[in-house]
Write a protein that holds these residues in place. Structure first.
Motif, PDB file in Angstrom:
ATOM      1  N   PHE A  95       0.830  -1.210   0.000  1.00 26.90           N
ATOM      2  CA  PHE A  95       0.000   0.000   0.000  1.00 26.90           C
ATOM      3  C   PHE A  95       0.868   1.264   0.000  1.00 26.90           C
ATOM      4  O   PHE A  95       0.612   2.208  -0.754  1.00 26.90           O
ATOM      5  CB  PHE A  95      -0.925  -0.006   1.219  1.00 26.90           C
ATOM      6  N   LEU A  96       1.894   1.285   0.846  1.00 31.89           N
ATOM      7  CA  LEU A  96       2.761   2.469   0.898  1.00 31.89           C
ATOM      8  C   LEU A  96       3.549   2.633  -0.397  1.00 31.89           C
ATOM      9  O   LEU A  96       3.791   3.763  -0.847  1.00 31.89           O
ATOM     10  CB  LEU A  96       3.688   2.383   2.105  1.00 31.89           C
ATOM     11  N   TRP A  97       3.952   1.534  -1.025  1.00 32.59           N
ATOM     12  CA  TRP A  97       4.662   1.624  -2.299  1.00 32.59           C
ATOM     13  C   TRP A  97       3.749   2.217  -3.373  1.00 32.59           C
ATOM     14  O   TRP A  97       4.160   3.092  -4.132  1.00 32.59           O
ATOM     15  CB  TRP A  97       5.158   0.237  -2.709  1.00 32.59           C
ATOM     16  N   VAL A  98       2.504   1.715  -3.447  1.00 29.25           N
ATOM     17  CA  VAL A  98       1.544   2.239  -4.425  1.00 29.25           C
ATOM     18  C   VAL A  98       1.274   3.717  -4.158  1.00 29.25           C
ATOM     19  O   VAL A  98       1.237   4.532  -5.088  1.00 29.25           O
ATOM     20  CB  VAL A  98       0.234   1.414  -4.398  1.00 29.25           C
ATOM     21  N   THR A  99       1.104   4.084  -2.902  1.00 33.52           N
ATOM     22  CA  THR A  99       0.866   5.485  -2.553  1.00 33.52           C
ATOM     23  C   THR A  99       2.053   6.348  -2.958  1.00 33.52           C
ATOM     24  O   THR A  99       1.891   7.431  -3.537  1.00 33.52           O
ATOM     25  CB  THR A  99       0.598   5.621  -1.045  1.00 33.52           C
ATOM     26  N   ASP A 100       3.263   5.882  -2.682  1.00 32.15           N
ATOM     27  CA  ASP A 100       4.474   6.631  -3.024  1.00 32.15           C
ATOM     28  C   ASP A 100       4.591   6.809  -4.536  1.00 32.15           C
ATOM     29  O   ASP A 100       4.864   7.919  -5.025  1.00 32.15           O
ATOM     30  CB  ASP A 100       5.700   5.902  -2.472  1.00 32.15           C
ATOM     31  N   VAL A 106       1.994  11.893  -9.766  1.00 35.27           N
ATOM     32  CA  VAL A 106       1.211  13.129  -9.761  1.00 35.27           C
ATOM     33  C   VAL A 106       2.131  14.340  -9.696  1.00 35.27           C
ATOM     34  O   VAL A 106       1.986  15.294 -10.465  1.00 35.27           O
ATOM     35  CB  VAL A 106       0.201  13.130  -8.587  1.00 35.27           C
ATOM     36  N   LEU A 107       3.098  14.324  -8.808  1.00 35.54           N
ATOM     37  CA  LEU A 107       3.954  15.499  -8.624  1.00 35.54           C
ATOM     38  C   LEU A 107       4.931  15.701  -9.783  1.00 35.54           C
ATOM     39  O   LEU A 107       5.044  16.795 -10.329  1.00 35.54           O
ATOM     40  CB  LEU A 107       4.723  15.394  -7.313  1.00 35.54           C
ATOM     41  N   TYR A 108       5.663  14.648 -10.149  1.00 38.10           N
ATOM     42  CA  TYR A 108       6.725  14.827 -11.142  1.00 38.10           C
ATOM     43  C   TYR A 108       6.204  14.867 -12.576  1.00 38.10           C
ATOM     44  O   TYR A 108       6.715  15.617 -13.398  1.00 38.10           O
ATOM     45  CB  TYR A 108       7.777  13.724 -11.013  1.00 38.10           C
ATOM     46  N   TRP A 114       8.476  17.066 -15.090  1.00 36.07           N
ATOM     47  CA  TRP A 114       9.905  16.778 -15.168  1.00 36.07           C
ATOM     48  C   TRP A 114      10.226  15.526 -16.001  1.00 36.07           C
ATOM     49  O   TRP A 114      11.326  15.391 -16.487  1.00 36.07           O
ATOM     50  CB  TRP A 114      10.486  16.574 -13.786  1.00 36.07           C
ATOM     51  N   ARG A 115       9.298  14.637 -16.143  1.00 30.37           N
ATOM     52  CA  ARG A 115       9.627  13.371 -16.787  1.00 30.37           C
ATOM     53  C   ARG A 115       9.185  13.307 -18.250  1.00 30.37           C
ATOM     54  O   ARG A 115       9.253  12.267 -18.865  1.00 30.37           O
ATOM     55  CB  ARG A 115       8.992  12.229 -16.008  1.00 30.37           C
TER      56      ARG A 115
END
Length: 117
Positions: A95-100, A106-108, A114-115
């Protein structure tokens, strides 16, 4: 006042045992360790006869009585609980990996761009 004197004597006996360890540096290690153990044993013996020592002995006795009342889990219960904990850890890690990765995307990619090649 008498208890304070007994405690001071107990601390001095323990300190004497530790000092004996260093003063007997030329002697075999067994003798040096025995000096420390003798100092600690003598210090505990003196402290045992103070009011605080008697209270500690009563507390220790009560603690042993309470430990005997504990219902310890069986091997099967322990293995099942351990399995549940491991499964929860794996699920939370996923779950934390998917969230990260979602937030990273979303951000990058969306917000900062940036990508984009």
């Amino acid at each position: 006042m008498v208890d304070k004197i007994k405690f001071a004597l107990a601390l001095l006996l323990v300190a004497a045992g530790v000092a004996g360890f260093y003063l007997l540096s030329a002697q075999p290690t067994v003798l040096r360790v025995l000096a420390v153990l003798a100092g600690v044993a003598a210090g505990v013996a003196v402290a045992w006869f103070t009011e605080a020592g008697r209270q500690f002995a009563a507390f220790a006795s009560d603690a042993i009585t309470e430990v005997k009342k504990v219902v310890w889990p069986t091997r099967k219960e322990t293995l099942q609980t351990t399995g549940i904990v491991f499964a929860f850890v794996v699920i939370m890690a996923f779950f934390l990996w998917v969230t990260d990765k979602s937030l990273e995307w979303v951000l990058y990619d969306l917000v900062l761009g940036w990508r984009h090649s």
